[in-house]
Enzyme design. Sequence first.
Site, short mmCIF file in Angstrom:
data_model
loop_
_atom_site.label_atom_id
_atom_site.label_comp_id
_atom_site.label_asym_id
_atom_site.label_seq_id
_atom_site.Cartn_x
_atom_site.Cartn_y
_atom_site.Cartn_z
N ASP A 294 57.83 62.28 55.57
CA ASP A 294 56.68 63.14 55.80
C ASP A 294 56.28 63.11 57.28
O ASP A 294 56.36 62.06 57.94
CB ASP A 294 55.52 62.67 54.92
N GLU A 341 60.68 66.23 57.20
CA GLU A 341 59.60 67.21 57.08
C GLU A 341 59.19 67.55 58.51
O GLU A 341 58.33 66.89 59.11
CB GLU A 341 58.43 66.62 56.27
N ASP A 394 51.25 71.07 49.85
CA ASP A 394 50.13 71.48 50.70
C ASP A 394 49.93 72.99 50.75
O ASP A 394 48.98 73.47 51.37
CB ASP A 394 50.33 70.95 52.13
#
Length: 501
Positions: A294, A341, A394
């Site tokens: 992430d 990511e 998200d």
Amino acid sequence: MLERSSGVLMAMSSLPSPYGIGTMGDEALKFIDFLAASGQKYWQLLPLGPTSYGDSPYSSFSSFAGNPYLIDLTLLVREGLLKEGEPEEFDWGDNPLEADYGKLFEGRLTLLMKAYIRGREKLAGELQAFRRENERWLSNYALYMAVKVYFGMVSWTEWPDEDIRMHRDFAVRAYTEKLKDEIDFYCFVQFLFYRQWKALKAYAGEKGIGLIGDIPIYVAMDSADVWSEPQFFQLDDRHMPKEVAGVPPDAFTEDGQLWGNPLYDWDRMKADGYGWWIRRIEGATLLYDVLRIDHFRGLDSYWAVPYGDTTAKNGRWRPGPGMSLVGVLTSWFHDTEFIAEDLGYLTPSVRQLLKDSGLPGMRVMEFAFDAHGESDYLPHRCNENSVCYLGTHDNDTVLGWLATTGKEDRDFARRYMHITPGEGWCWGMIRSGMATSSVLFVAQMQDLLELEGVARMNKPGTDCGNWRWRMKKGAADKKLAEKLLLYTETFRRTRPTEETE
């Protein structure tokens, strides 16, 4: 190496269950069966750690521990650790499509304590072996939780006993003795979690389903990680943050996002050979087959905000470890597949880091359709070394995104993807994503089910009402599997069946 394939993104917590939240029980096995029947290769999950304030899986009490809420109660009944009817004695909420974390907090640990009392002697041998194998993180986590409960669940930075707050050796020994029973309980809970997870992962492997896990770049300030190893974080002499994590203002958030996580002391970590990261990734490889890092751009440079600020506006960019860390992880775990990511503000140096790492980056289709621009995320620009998503946790659902997209962009997207009323937006976008050159395509479960924005998992920059969506029981049915299989086979993301060869 990743091969051309596809998968579905859904949190474990989003599975159906009569006890307030999705778990590692029968419904998880059924979902794996659904993935296999629909030709999918991967189930992408959100982090599995115990959640704290705000219920975010990205803000956990530990980078290693499992969330007690995800332990399946029915399985505990079957093995005699709970009695028939005991789980039904608690109120788990009245909406099967939302997790009620307040209800879970009230009832889950009470039931797990019953299981502990009944199982601690019966399972003593297995439990002791588990504790020995996980000593490095388990003892600190169990002590941290025991002391946290002892002091009324306040953050460790507010513990009234300065010695244990500072993790001084003599205080650690004293509280370990004082809270022995509580520590034993938290060790037992983790034993239950990992035993159920091991069985679930084995079942997924038998069905040919790989598990993709998320590695949050940061850890929570109120965590066993920071409390027990403060030397690896940018803290002052009282173990309070100097600066905290966030992202700068952008077109979506005027004040930026103030995450509040403590920042790493990268110089100290490098001097230690990045041992902290190696241990963290090693723990994750026991849970998952593929790891998504992430906020990968934060390894190139990160936004540091003065501690105490109420917005992220006054932050500054500071250099991250770059290939110094990424190279260690990819060489140390050379058999593990990683996904970067790489969303957000991408500078030339971030792009170079991704190129140097060799890792596949991400392409999010909901970000692609600017009628007056040329987005890197447009399907025809997705290269093979990438993972294409409709949206991440998200993002809004496709239908939610559609409702908030301007007419010009919406018309451009309709023309580009040749969206028809018969196929609809969700499946039209699935078709377009499946058709890309990206080695892996991932769709949110909400979009397979064609759900409105009310099913959105998280809205960045907000603290309440997130992480609650749950799938209706029976929604992942045979008809849906057959439809998804047809798309998957058409775009050669699974081996065609004999009937279609």
